[in-house]
Design an enzyme around this catalytic site. Structure first.
Site, short mmCIF file in Angstrom:
data_model
loop_
_atom_site.label_atom_id
_atom_site.label_comp_id
_atom_site.label_asym_id
_atom_site.label_seq_id
_atom_site.Cartn_x
_atom_site.Cartn_y
_atom_site.Cartn_z
N ARG A 171 0.89 -1.38 -0.04
CA ARG A 171 -0.01 0.07 0.05
C ARG A 171 0.92 1.22 -0.12
O ARG A 171 0.49 2.31 0.69
CB ARG A 171 -0.87 0.14 1.25
CG ARG A 171 -1.82 -1.05 1.52
CD ARG A 171 -3.01 -1.17 0.03
NE ARG A 171 -3.76 -2.13 0.09
CZ ARG A 171 -3.72 -3.41 -0.40
NH1 ARG A 171 -2.46 -3.66 -0.90
NH2 ARG A 171 -4.59 -4.53 -0.21
N CYS A 219 -10.27 0.32 4.04
CA CYS A 219 -9.56 -0.17 5.17
C CYS A 219 -9.10 1.25 5.71
O CYS A 219 -8.13 1.69 5.05
CB CYS A 219 -8.70 -1.14 4.76
SG CYS A 219 -9.57 -2.96 4.53
N GLU A 289 -3.96 3.56 7.26
CA GLU A 289 -3.64 3.22 5.63
C GLU A 289 -4.36 4.41 5.03
O GLU A 289 -3.74 4.78 3.96
CB GLU A 289 -4.28 1.98 5.06
CG GLU A 289 -4.24 1.55 3.91
CD GLU A 289 -5.17 0.76 3.13
OE1 GLU A 289 -6.00 1.26 2.54
OE2 GLU A 289 -5.19 -0.24 3.28
#
Ligand code: EPU
Length: 301
Positions: A171, A219, A289
């Site tokens: 990510r 998320c 995130e």
């Protein structure tokens, strides 16, 4: 600063005080001091140069689907590439501009008989955002399919990069430090109907596990190595936890949803509560995130 400080070429593209909430999937956040919607490479280059000349921070907006904009909004320039969405398939490759939706890229690949990117079905956001974050899921990440990228580097240079020159992480990617203009995605030869079916299966799995119809930024926290943040949050008893209009989804622990009237401060407070609880229960520090504008450091539990 006055608009007159912007080069004439992009002045009529600049909007002052544009509210950002509607441009994010959380539907939260204050205004951008300056907002530019680019339609051409030249617009992007001019905006980057203007930010540099005026000493303004530059923030690049993708689909706004992994983004929490603070209630006070963002100082500097927010650059959107939503006006740059061209997608062109040739052989087992697709050339796509950064402002195209990732879902449109997946659909174009299926239509052109290009197999691979179907593993990204159901991931929201733009291609540029997906490259900046190295978006992915259970079946892969966009880095798996990148052949090359054209970007404006942090130094302001227009460059073409081959895959091996680009560093991607979990990510994360080096591309976040510049502005992605377009990319060439490469798959393998596949059969149209099978590819459509594959994309549908991947999407259905996501729909079954995630609160798709609610306002969220996907998320919230990164998965700790080999573990699931969602499971930790669930087992720490955080599902259903609320602060103001923000709530930890009952469906998936790693999603924080806006019940309609949440402030960014509610989301941040709830994130901290979740971090604290998971740390107390398991000694694990969850790292966000979701991108927070303007950058903000959360308590590491
Ligand atoms: N789980 C729970 N409770 C929960 C949530 C999950 O017990 O509330 C369990 C599940 O039952 C499963 C495990 O945790 O056994 C993993 O859950 P899931 O399959 O939903 O995947 P995830 O690791 O939570 C990752 C990505 C998602 C992506 C999904 C599916 C991250 C941080 N998350 O989630 O990406 O959609 O896999 O491919 O990498 C995002 O990046 O925004 C995102 C949502």
């Amino acid at each position: 600063m006055s608009m007159l400080a912007f080069p004439r070429r992009i002045r009529d593209r600049v909007q002052g005080g544009l509210p950002l909430a509607k441009l994010t999937t959380l539907r939260i956040g204050g205004p951008a001091q300056y907002f530019v919607e680019a339609r051409t490479l030249r617009d992007v280059a001019d905006t980057c140069a203007a930010a540099r000349e005026c000493g303004l921070p530059l923030h690049v907006l993708g689909g706004g689907s992994n983004l929490l904009v603070c209630d006070e909004g963002v100082q500097g320039i927010v650059l959107s590439l939503h006006g740059m969405k061209r997608i062109q398939a040739f052989g087992t490759k697709v050339q796509v501009q950064a402002g195209a939706n990732l879902s449109a890229l997946v659909a174009a690949c299926s239509a052109a008989g290009i197999a691979g990117p179907q593993s990204l079905a159901g991931i929201p956001g733009t291609v540029g955002g997906a490259l900046a974050m190295n978006a992915g899921g259970r079946y892969g990440e966009i880095a798996d399919y990148v052949a090359s990228v054209i970007w404006i580097s942090p130094e302001g240079d227009l460059q073409s990069l081959y895959r091996e020159e680009i560093t991607f992480g979990y990510r994360s990617s080096m591309l976040r430090s510049g502005v992605v203009i377009e990319t060439v995605i490469e798959g393998t030869a596949g059969e149209h109907a099978q590819l459509v079916a594959r994309a549908r299966t991947v999407l259905q799995e996501k729909l079954a596990a995630q609160p798709y119809s609610e306002f969220s930024a996907g998320c919230t926290f990164k998965n700790p190595k080999g573990q699931s943040a969602g499971r930790y949050i669930d087992q720490a008893g955080c599902k259903g936890l609320m602060v103001g209009g923000a709530k930890v989804s009952d469906r998936h622990g790693n999603f924080i949803v806006n019940r309609g009237d949440a402030k960014a401060s509610d989301i941040l407070e709830l994130m901290q509560q979740v971090q604290r609880r998971v740390f107390e229960a398991f000694g694990v520090s969850l790292q966000p995130e979701v991108q927070i504008w303007p950058g903000r450091v959360l308590l590491a539990a």
